[in-house]
Design a protein around this motif. Structure first.
Motif, mmCIF file in Angstrom:
data_model
loop_
_atom_site.group_PDB
_atom_site.id
_atom_site.type_symbol
_atom_site.label_atom_id
_atom_site.label_comp_id
_atom_site.label_asym_id
_atom_site.label_seq_id
_atom_site.Cartn_x
_atom_site.Cartn_y
_atom_site.Cartn_z
ATOM 1 N N VAL A 1 -8.036 -0.854 -1.452
ATOM 2 C CA VAL A 1 -7.290 -1.476 -0.355
ATOM 3 C C VAL A 1 -6.088 -2.252 -0.885
ATOM 4 C CG1 VAL A 1 -7.398 -3.219 1.450
ATOM 5 C CG2 VAL A 1 -9.240 -1.566 1.214
ATOM 6 N N SER A 2 -6.288 -3.035 -1.952
ATOM 7 C CA SER A 2 -5.114 -3.789 -2.418
ATOM 8 C C SER A 2 -4.064 -2.852 -2.982
ATOM 9 C CB SER A 2 -5.493 -4.887 -3.412
ATOM 10 O OG SER A 2 -6.441 -4.417 -4.318
ATOM 11 N N GLY A 3 -4.493 -1.752 -3.605
ATOM 12 C CA GLY A 3 -3.532 -0.762 -4.084
ATOM 13 C C GLY A 3 -2.744 -0.163 -2.940
ATOM 14 N N LEU A 4 -3.454 0.215 -1.872
ATOM 15 C CA LEU A 4 -2.788 0.823 -0.717
ATOM 16 C C LEU A 4 -1.748 -0.118 -0.134
ATOM 17 C CD1 LEU A 4 -5.757 2.530 1.208
ATOM 18 C CD2 LEU A 4 -3.964 3.638 -0.123
ATOM 19 N N ILE A 5 -2.136 -1.395 0.002
ATOM 20 C CA ILE A 5 -1.207 -2.353 0.610
ATOM 21 C C ILE A 5 -0.012 -2.607 -0.305
ATOM 22 C CG2 ILE A 5 -0.979 -4.758 1.354
ATOM 23 C CD1 ILE A 5 -3.863 -4.583 2.362
ATOM 24 N N LEU A 6 -0.306 -2.768 -1.608
ATOM 25 C CA LEU A 6 0.772 -3.038 -2.565
ATOM 26 C C LEU A 6 1.794 -1.911 -2.610
ATOM 27 C CD1 LEU A 6 -0.859 -4.560 -5.761
ATOM 28 C CD2 LEU A 6 0.891 -5.553 -4.300
ATOM 29 N N VAL A 7 1.333 -0.695 -2.346
ATOM 30 C CA VAL A 7 2.223 0.451 -2.454
ATOM 31 C C VAL A 7 2.891 0.766 -1.114
ATOM 32 C CG1 VAL A 7 2.218 2.944 -2.792
ATOM 33 C CG2 VAL A 7 1.072 1.466 -4.427
ATOM 34 N N PHE A 8 2.095 0.744 -0.060
ATOM 35 C CA PHE A 8 2.601 1.202 1.235
ATOM 36 C C PHE A 8 3.726 0.309 1.768
ATOM 37 C CE2 PHE A 8 2.307 1.025 5.923
ATOM 38 C CZ PHE A 8 2.684 2.325 6.198
ATOM 39 N N ILE A 9 3.536 -1.003 1.676
ATOM 40 C CA ILE A 9 4.503 -1.900 2.316
ATOM 41 C C ILE A 9 5.885 -1.842 1.666
ATOM 42 C CG2 ILE A 9 4.992 -4.343 2.797
ATOM 43 C CD1 ILE A 9 2.012 -4.599 3.511
ATOM 44 N N PRO A 10 5.982 -1.948 0.343
ATOM 45 C CA PRO A 10 7.339 -1.801 -0.223
ATOM 46 C C PRO A 10 7.930 -0.410 -0.018
ATOM 47 C CG PRO A 10 5.716 -2.153 -1.969
ATOM 48 C CD PRO A 10 5.013 -2.354 -0.683
ATOM 49 N N MET A 11 7.087 0.614 0.030
ATOM 50 C CA MET A 11 7.607 1.966 0.284
ATOM 51 C C MET A 11 8.292 2.034 1.638
ATOM 52 S SD MET A 11 4.892 4.818 -0.843
ATOM 53 C CE MET A 11 4.580 5.253 -2.551
ATOM 54 N N LEU A 12 7.679 1.395 2.611
ATOM 55 C CA LEU A 12 8.180 1.443 3.978
ATOM 56 C C LEU A 12 9.603 0.888 4.059
ATOM 57 C CD1 LEU A 12 6.940 2.338 6.608
ATOM 58 C CD2 LEU A 12 6.120 0.022 6.991
ATOM 59 N N GLY A 13 9.907 -0.074 3.214
ATOM 60 C CA GLY A 13 11.227 -0.681 3.289
ATOM 61 C C GLY A 13 12.199 -0.185 2.225
ATOM 62 N N GLN B 1 17.580 9.541 5.345
ATOM 63 C CA GLN B 1 17.658 8.156 5.792
ATOM 64 C C GLN B 1 16.319 7.583 6.240
ATOM 65 O OE1 GLN B 1 20.916 6.476 8.568
ATOM 66 N NE2 GLN B 1 19.523 7.571 9.880
ATOM 67 N N MET B 2 15.936 6.466 5.624
ATOM 68 C CA MET B 2 14.757 5.738 6.082
ATOM 69 C C MET B 2 15.251 4.442 6.714
ATOM 70 S SD MET B 2 12.120 6.649 2.990
ATOM 71 C CE MET B 2 10.869 5.422 3.326
ATOM 72 N N ILE B 3 14.315 3.689 7.319
ATOM 73 C CA ILE B 3 14.748 2.504 8.065
ATOM 74 C C ILE B 3 15.381 1.474 7.117
ATOM 75 C CG2 ILE B 3 12.520 1.285 8.006
ATOM 76 C CD1 ILE B 3 14.918 1.551 11.024
ATOM 77 N N LEU C 1 7.497 5.842 8.279
ATOM 78 C CA LEU C 1 6.040 5.679 8.263
ATOM 79 C C LEU C 1 5.360 6.879 7.621
ATOM 80 C CD1 LEU C 1 4.975 4.105 11.669
ATOM 81 C CD2 LEU C 1 4.362 3.322 9.383
ATOM 82 N N TRP C 2 5.716 8.094 8.080
ATOM 83 C CA TRP C 2 4.965 9.232 7.529
ATOM 84 C C TRP C 2 5.318 9.525 6.097
ATOM 85 C CZ3 TRP C 2 6.960 13.673 5.605
ATOM 86 C CH2 TRP C 2 8.158 14.195 6.131
ATOM 87 N N ILE C 3 6.580 9.287 5.726
ATOM 88 C CA ILE C 3 6.937 9.472 4.306
ATOM 89 C C ILE C 3 6.132 8.493 3.443
ATOM 90 C CG2 ILE C 3 8.797 9.101 2.601
ATOM 91 C CD1 ILE C 3 9.958 11.288 3.891
ATOM 92 N N SER C 4 6.059 7.230 3.904
ATOM 93 C CA SER C 4 5.346 6.224 3.116
ATOM 94 C C SER C 4 3.852 6.513 3.086
ATOM 95 C CB SER C 4 5.580 4.829 3.696
ATOM 96 O OG SER C 4 6.944 4.599 3.859
ATOM 97 N N LEU C 5 3.292 6.946 4.225
ATOM 98 C CA LEU C 5 1.858 7.235 4.266
ATOM 99 C C LEU C 5 1.517 8.370 3.305
ATOM 100 C CD1 LEU C 5 0.944 6.969 8.062
ATOM 101 C CD2 LEU C 5 -0.025 5.656 6.162
ATOM 102 N N LEU C 6 2.310 9.432 3.391
ATOM 103 C CA LEU C 6 2.060 10.583 2.527
ATOM 104 C C LEU C 6 2.186 10.191 1.057
ATOM 105 C CD1 LEU C 6 1.470 13.584 2.486
ATOM 106 C CD2 LEU C 6 3.908 14.033 2.664
ATOM 107 N N SER C 7 3.244 9.418 0.739
ATOM 108 C CA SER C 7 3.455 9.026 -0.660
ATOM 109 C C SER C 7 2.331 8.114 -1.137
ATOM 110 C CB SER C 7 4.793 8.301 -0.822
ATOM 111 O OG SER C 7 5.809 9.024 -0.204
ATOM 112 N N THR C 8 1.868 7.217 -0.237
ATOM 113 C CA THR C 8 0.772 6.320 -0.615
ATOM 114 C C THR C 8 -0.494 7.127 -0.890
ATOM 115 O OG1 THR C 8 1.743 4.690 0.858
ATOM 116 C CG2 THR C 8 -0.465 4.255 0.085
ATOM 117 N N ALA D 1 8.450 12.402 -4.187
ATOM 118 C CA ALA D 1 8.163 12.389 -5.626
ATOM 119 C C ALA D 1 8.696 11.105 -6.261
ATOM 120 C CB ALA D 1 8.788 13.607 -6.296
ATOM 121 N N GLY D 2 9.888 10.704 -5.855
ATOM 122 C CA GLY D 2 10.484 9.482 -6.393
ATOM 123 C C GLY D 2 9.654 8.260 -6.049
ATOM 124 N N LEU D 3 9.216 8.161 -4.785
ATOM 125 C CA LEU D 3 8.424 7.010 -4.365
ATOM 126 C C LEU D 3 7.096 6.973 -5.112
ATOM 127 C CD1 LEU D 3 9.016 7.020 -0.490
ATOM 128 C CD2 LEU D 3 9.841 5.342 -2.132
#
Lengths: 282, 359
Positions: free
Chosen positions: A207-219, A233-235, A59-66, A154-156
Motif C-alpha cells: 500500500v505505501s508503495g502504491l501511494i508513493l508511486v501513484f500520486i506523483p505519477m498523477l501530477g 498531454q497529462m493534467i 488517471l489510467w496512465i498512472s494506474l497502469l504504470s503503478t 515506460a518512462g514513468l
C-alpha cells in the motif's frame, strides 16, 4: 515532534493554503492576482469536458504504470530479501543508484534508448539479424518506441520504480519466514502460500508503495513532455502551462486542487474497499 | 520554449539550462543602498548566449565583477521576476516579453546618456513598435523561426508551411515546436492570417487545421527539434534558426529555409528590471555588450544575427553573407514580430492548445 510539525506547516500546509486561496482568485493585471472568492476557475475546469478527459487520461496512465511498477518491483524486492546478506547492500545500491542522477538526465537517456536509431532498436535489429529473420521477412523495421503512450508509461515505471521497491523490500524483510515454512509444511501449495500468507503480511509495504508511486505519477509533466507524442498531454502539463506560458495562476491552482480531490477520492475508495474485507489490517 | 545556439553537446546544454534555473532561484543578492555602487552586477541570461570571455573582459575594462545566472525560457524569466526582482541587474527577454514586462511595469527606463554605444546599433533597430523610442530595451540579437530539414529526404526546399500543416508528404517525420503561440501562430501564417491574430474564429481555424494533420506529426518538440533532425527521427522540423545552425555545422545534410508565408521574427532586448541593485553598473554593462569589438566577439561565438553595425565591421564575410543567419530582405518582408496579445487572447491560445494536445 515540534520540528516535524513546524516543517509540515511551513513547507507543506502553508504553500498549499496559498495555492488553495489563489484558486478562488482572478488576475487583475499581468502580475497581480486578487482573491475574490470566485468559483469561476473551478467552473471553467468542470464545464469544458476536455479537462476532465485529460484528468481521466492521467488517471489510467498512472494506474497502469503503478500496476506495472508493482508487478516488476515485487519479484525484485523478493529477490533482494532472499539474497545472501553480503549481496543485499549491493543489490539495494543498484536499485537506488539512478537516484544519484538528475531526473531530467535519466529521461533524456531514455530518448537515446527508445528512438528510431536508439539502443533498443539496435539491440532488436541485432537479434533479428542473428536469427536470420531478415531472410524470411525482409529487412528489420525499427519499432516506433518513442513519442507515444508506451514511451510515457515506460518512462514513468522506470523513474518511479525505486519508490516501489524500497517499501516492499522493507516489509518483505520484516516478514517472518517461518510463516511461509509453516504454510508449506501444512500442505499449502506455493501459490496458495503466496496469496494467503505472503501478500497479506506484506500488504503495508504494497500500500505505501502504491501511494508513493501513484500520486506523483498523477501530477508528472516532465515525462509526457519529453517522451510523449502529440497527444501525450497529462493534467500536470496543463497545470504547468497555467503557471508559465498562460500566466493564469488561479486556473492552474484550481486544476491542482481538482487533481488533489481526485486523488483523495481514489484513496477514499481504497479505504472503503479494504474496510469491507474483514480482519485484514492495512 | 526557445533555446540558444551552443557548440556543446545537447544533453550538457540542456542540463546546464536546468541547473542554471535552479541556481538562479537560490540567488538572492543583497539590496544595498550605497551611494556608490559596489563593483558587482548580476546578469540573467539565456544559456550560451554570450562570448566566451565577455564577462572577464568586462571585468578587466571596468573592474566590475559580473555574475551570470541562466534561464531556459521567457516564461521562466517572467515567472521569476513576477513576484519581485530577486536581485538581477540585466535581463534578456524576447520582444513580446519586453512588451509584457513594460505593460506590467517591471522594467526601469534606460538612461540613453549612459549608453553612448547606442550609436553602434543599426538605424532600423533603433526604434521599434514593442518599445517605442527604445526606452526600456537595447537590441542584443535577432533571428527567425524557420523550417529545418534533411536535404536528402526533402524535395527541393521546404518553401511553404503547407508541409507542416496540411500535407502527408512527410507523414510521421514532422516535428513542430512545443508551445501554443508558435505552433498556432505559424498555422495562422500558413492560412494567410497574422501570426498575432486575436480573432477567435481564425484561431479556431488554425486549431482545426492542426488537429486534422496531427496524425502526420510525430511530436511537438519543446526544445530539442534540432536533435530530432540530427538523429534522423524527423526529416522536417519547425525551429529557431540558431538551433538549426548549430546542427548544420555538425551535419552537412541539414539545412534551413524560411517558408514563403514568412515566419516569426524575434529580437532579444537587454533590459534592467525594477529593483535592480546596481543600475549604474547595469548601464555600463549594456553599453559594453554593444561595443563594436565586444559585440563582435559575442556574435562570433554564438552565431546569431547581431543588430550592431560596429560589430559587423569586425566580422567575417562568411558570417555576414550567411543567409541562414541574415535572411534576404524579401524573406524578411513576410516575417512578423510577435506582439504581446493580452490576457484574453493568451487564454484563447492556451485553450486551443490544450484541445489540440488532447485530440
Amino acid at each position: 515532534m515540534i520540528p516535524g510539525t513546524a516543517w509540515l506547516v511551513l513547507f507543506f500546509l502553508a504553500p498549499l493554503a496559498i495555492i488553495w486561496a489563489i484558486s478562488f482568485g482572478e488576475n487583475t493585471s499581468l502580475v497581480k492576482t486578487e482573491i475574490t472568492g470566485t468559483l469561476d476557475n473551478y467552473w471553467r475546469a468542470l464545464s469544458d469536458v476536455v479537462y476532465l478527459k485529460i484528468i481521466w487520461k492521467s488517471l489510467w496512465i498512472s494506474l497502469l504504470s503503478t500496476a506495472l511498477c508493482l508487478a516488476i518491483a515485487y519479484p525484485i524486492s523478493f529477490l533482494i530479501s532472499f539474497a545472501k546478506d553480503k549481496w543485499k547492500p549491493l543489490l539495494l545500491m543498484i536499485v537506488i543508484l539512478p537516484f544519484w542522477i538528475n531526473l531530467l538526465i535519466r529521461t533524456y537517456a531514455l530518448i537515446a534508448v527508445f528512438r528510431t536509431r536508439g539502443f533498443a532498436n539496435f539491440g532488436l535489429e541485432w537479434i533479428y539479424n542473428t536469427l536470420q529473420l531478415d531472410h524470411l521477412f525482409g529487412a528489420f523495421e525499427p519499432l516506433p518506441l518513442l513519442y507515444n503512450n508506451f514511451a510515457v508509461i515506460a518512462g514513468l515505471v522506470y523513474v518511479f520504480m525505486p519508490f516501489m521497491v524500497l517499501p516492499l523490500y522493507a516489509s518483505i524483510e520484516r516478514l517472518d519466514k517461518s510463516y511461509l515454512e509453516a504454510s508449506l509444511d501444512l500442505g499449502a501449495s506455493q501459490s496458495r502460500t503466496f496469496w494467503s500468507v505472503t501478500v497479506p503480511l506484506t500488504m503495508p509495504g504494497i500500500v505505501s508503495g502504491l501511494i508513493l508511486v501513484f500520486i506523483p505519477m498523477l501530477g508528472s509533466f516532465l515525462t509526457p513532455d519529453l517522451l510523449g507524442g502529440t497527444n501525450a498531454q497529462m493534467i500536470g502539463n496543463v497545470i504547468e502551462r497555467q503557471f508559465k506560458a498562460a500566466n493564469d495562476w488561479p486556473f492552474g491552482a484550481a486544476l491542482s486542487f481538482l487533481l488533489m480531490y481526485v486523488t483523495f477520492g481514489a484513496l477514499a475508495i481504497r479505504s472503503v474497499l479494504s474496510g469491507r474485507k474483514s480482519g485484514m489490517e492495512v | 520554449m526557445k533555446r540558444r545556439f551552443s557548440p556543446m553537446a545537447a544533453s550538457r546544454r540542456q542540463f546546464l539550462a536546468g541547473t542554471g534555473a535552479v541556481a538562479a532561484g537560490l540567488t538572492f543578492a543583497p539590496y544595498k543602498a550605497f551611494s556608490e555602487e559596489e563593483k558587482k552586477i548580476n546578469f540573467y541570461n539565456w544559456d550560451t548566449y554570450i562570448g566566451e570571455t565577455t564577462l572577464a573582459d568586462f571585468n578587466k575594462a571596468t573592474g566590475i565583477e559580473a555574475k551570470m545566472d541562466l534561464f531556459a525560457d521567457n516564461d521562466e524569466l517572467f515567472a521569476k521576476l513576477k513576484e519581485g526582482n530577486p536581485g538581477y541587474d540585466v535581463i534578456v527577454p524576447t520582444n513580446d516579453y519586453v512588451e509584457r514586462m513594460i505593460s506590467a511595469d517591471m522594467l526601469v527606463p534606460l538612461d540613453h546618456g549612459k549608453i553612448p554605444n547606442l550609436s553602434n546599433i543599426e538605424e532600423r533597430f533603433r526604434d521599434t513598435a514593442f518599445d517605442p523610442g527604445r526606452k526600456f530595451s537595447i537590441p542584443y540579437m535577432w533571428g527567425t523561426i524557420c523550417a529545418g530539414y534533411r536535404k536528402s529526404k526533402v524535395e527541393g526546399t521546404p518553401n511553404s508551411w503547407k508541409l507542416f500543416y496540411e500535407s502527408d508528404k512527410h507523414a510521421g517525420k514532422i516535428a513542430l515546436l512545443g508551445d501554443a503561440q508558435n505552433v498556432i501562430g505559424h498555422a495562422l501564417k500558413y492560412l494567410g492570417k497574422s501570426l498575432n491574430s486575436k480573432d477567435p474564429a481564425e484561431i479556431k481555424m488554425a486549431e482545426e487545421l492542426i488537429i486534422a494533420n496531427k496524425k502526420n506529426i510525430k511530436v511537438f518538440a519543446d526544445d530539442n527539434g534540432q536533435d530530432l533532425l540530427a538523429s534522423g527521427e524527423v526529416d522536417i522540423v519547425q525551429e529557431w534558426n540558431g538551433d538549426i545552425l548549430q546542427v548544420m555545422e555538425e551535419d552537412k545534410d541539414i539545412s534551413l529555409a524560411v517558408p514563403k508565408e514568412g515566419g516569426l521574427l524575434w529580437e532579444d532586448g537587454l533590459c534592467i528590471p525594477k529593483g535592480a541593485p546596481h543600475p549604474m553598473n547595469a548601464h555600463a554593462f549594456i553599453n559594453y555588450l554593444i561595443d563594436g569589438e565586444a559585440g563582435a566577439k559575442i556574435a562570433d561565438y554564438i552565431q546569431y544575427a547581431t543588430p550592431n553595425a560596429a560589430a559587423k565591421k569586425h566580422m567575417s564575410k562568411e558570417y555576414l553573407e550567411n543567409t541562414a543567419i541574415f535572411p534576404s530582405a524579401e524573406t524578411l518582408a513576410n516575417c512578423e514580430t510577435q506582439v504581446f496579445l493580452g490576457a484574453d487572447a493568451t487564454k484563447l491560445y492556451d485553450e486551443a492548445w490544450t484541445r489540440i494536445n488532447a485530440a
